[in-house]
Design an enzyme around this catalytic site. Structure first.
Site, short mmCIF file in Angstrom:
data_model
loop_
_atom_site.label_atom_id
_atom_site.label_comp_id
_atom_site.label_asym_id
_atom_site.label_seq_id
_atom_site.Cartn_x
_atom_site.Cartn_y
_atom_site.Cartn_z
N ASP A 1 0.93 -1.18 0.54
CA ASP A 1 0.27 -0.07 -0.01
C ASP A 1 0.84 0.62 -0.23
OD1 ASP A 1 -2.00 1.47 -0.41
OD2 ASP A 1 -2.43 1.14 2.33
N ASN B 1 -10.73 -2.94 -6.18
CA ASN B 1 -10.02 -1.50 -7.04
C ASN B 1 -10.57 -1.69 -8.74
OD1 ASN B 1 -6.41 -2.63 -5.68
ND2 ASN B 1 -7.85 -0.84 -5.46
N ARG C 1 0.62 7.39 -2.74
CA ARG C 1 0.62 8.41 -1.92
C ARG C 1 2.26 8.63 -2.09
NH1 ARG C 1 -1.36 6.00 3.09
NH2 ARG C 1 -1.85 4.25 1.49
N GLU D 1 0.57 -13.96 12.34
CA GLU D 1 1.11 -12.29 13.30
C GLU D 1 0.85 -10.98 12.02
OE1 GLU D 1 2.31 -12.05 16.33
OE2 GLU D 1 1.62 -14.18 16.71
N THR E 1 -10.75 -6.93 -5.82
CA THR E 1 -12.44 -6.90 -6.35
C THR E 1 -12.43 -5.38 -6.19
OG1 THR E 1 -13.13 -8.08 -4.90
CG2 THR E 1 -12.79 -9.41 -5.93
N ARG F 1 0.29 8.88 -9.82
CA ARG F 1 0.05 8.12 -9.29
C ARG F 1 0.61 6.67 -10.32
NH1 ARG F 1 -4.20 7.21 -5.18
NH2 ARG F 1 -3.61 4.92 -5.79
N SER G 1 -7.92 -4.97 5.29
CA SER G 1 -9.10 -5.00 2.94
C SER G 1 -9.46 -6.11 3.14
CB SER G 1 -8.43 -3.78 2.91
OG SER G 1 -7.91 -2.45 3.15
#
Ligand code: FPP
Length: 242
Positions: free
Chosen positions: A17, A65, A21, A204, A63, A30, A193
């Site tokens: 992720d 996205n 940004r 973990e 799915t 992007r 997500s």
């Protein structure tokens, strides 16, 4: 970063992720973030193989996205095709076997074809398995498995009383793949997500603020070191763990 060789997780899953940004911070479009993300995919795969990780699962396209701006979806699909086609030689050189999970048959034809070709051409590699989660969501996967079993029950080939964890796991798209012991998410978000909900029951979780394009070998080793410092009790108490 010091890690203990015989306590390396067999399977690491990563929610990559922060590409968008990362690019925005640098005043770039992007899609250049996603392109830089491919470099991290390469570096992390090699680093994982070096320390003996057997399975590395990357959340490459969910799915959900599909709801992004169409131009970004198209760019991501093109990047996937280009990357898979361009990497096959290196994957073979480095012993990387490509696998995929998700509703891959519903991907655009060119993506599906490149993916199947990559899977076929790397199928004999044994150093590490690189599992791409594409058009994947855990709720889709669990529903899909449920439908498969329900169909077998309706056809009379499955007794509902025989449904157990093993049978259910064999109906998931991760069939044959051990559950991840470590799940990493980059970019500071602390959500799952819709990723591998069944399989991470005892994983973990490791969250880092680093954006995916800046995540490399050192960050992977830091995540593994953090995992190795944790006590995994699986419901038991400390004194029962020898
Ligand atoms: C998340 O960042 C990233 C993705 C949705 C796509 C990840 C894809 C790649 C790194 C390229 C795939 C290549 C291969 C071969 C696996 P984001 O766009 O959600 O970032 P943001 O949260 O900052 O907007």
């Amino acid at each position: 970063m010091q890690i203990i060789p015989d306590k390396v997780p067999r399977h690491i899953a990563i929610i990559m992720d922060g590409n968008g940004r990362w690019a925005k911070q640098k005043g770039m479009p992007r899609v250049l973030g996603h392109r830089s993300g491919v470099k991290s995919v390469r570096e992390v795969t090699e680093a994982a193989a070096q320390v003996g990780v057997e399975y590395l699962t990357l959340y490459a396209f969910s799915t959900e996205n599909w709801n992004r701006p169409p131009a970004e979806v198209t760019a991501l699909m093109s990047l996937l095709v280009e990357t898979i086609k361009g990497e096959i030689r290196d994957l073979n050189k480095n012993g990387v076997r490509l696998l995929a999970i998700g509703d891959i048959e519903a991907l655009p034809a060119s993506t599906y074809k490149a993916l199947m070709d990559g899977i076929e051409k790397t199928k004999n590699n044994t150093r590490i398995n690189l599992v791409l989660a594409l058009n994947y969501s855990a709720k889709w996967e669990i529903l899909h498995a449920t439908k498969l079993l329900a169909e077998q029950a309706a056809a009379g080939t499955l007794n509902p009383a025989d449904i157990n964890e093993e049978l259910f796991e064999n109906a998931l798209s991760t069939r044959g793949i051990p559950d991840p012991e470590l799940l990493i998410r980059t970019s500071g978000e602390t959500r799952i997500s819709n990723f591998l909900l069944w399989q991470i029951a005892y994983a973990e979780l490791y969250f880092t603020p680093v954006f995916w394009p800046d995540f490399g070998k050192e960050e992977l080793l830091a995540a593994i070191a953090s995992y190795q410092n944790r006590e995994r009790r699986f419901g038991k108490i400390s004194e029962q763990l020898v």
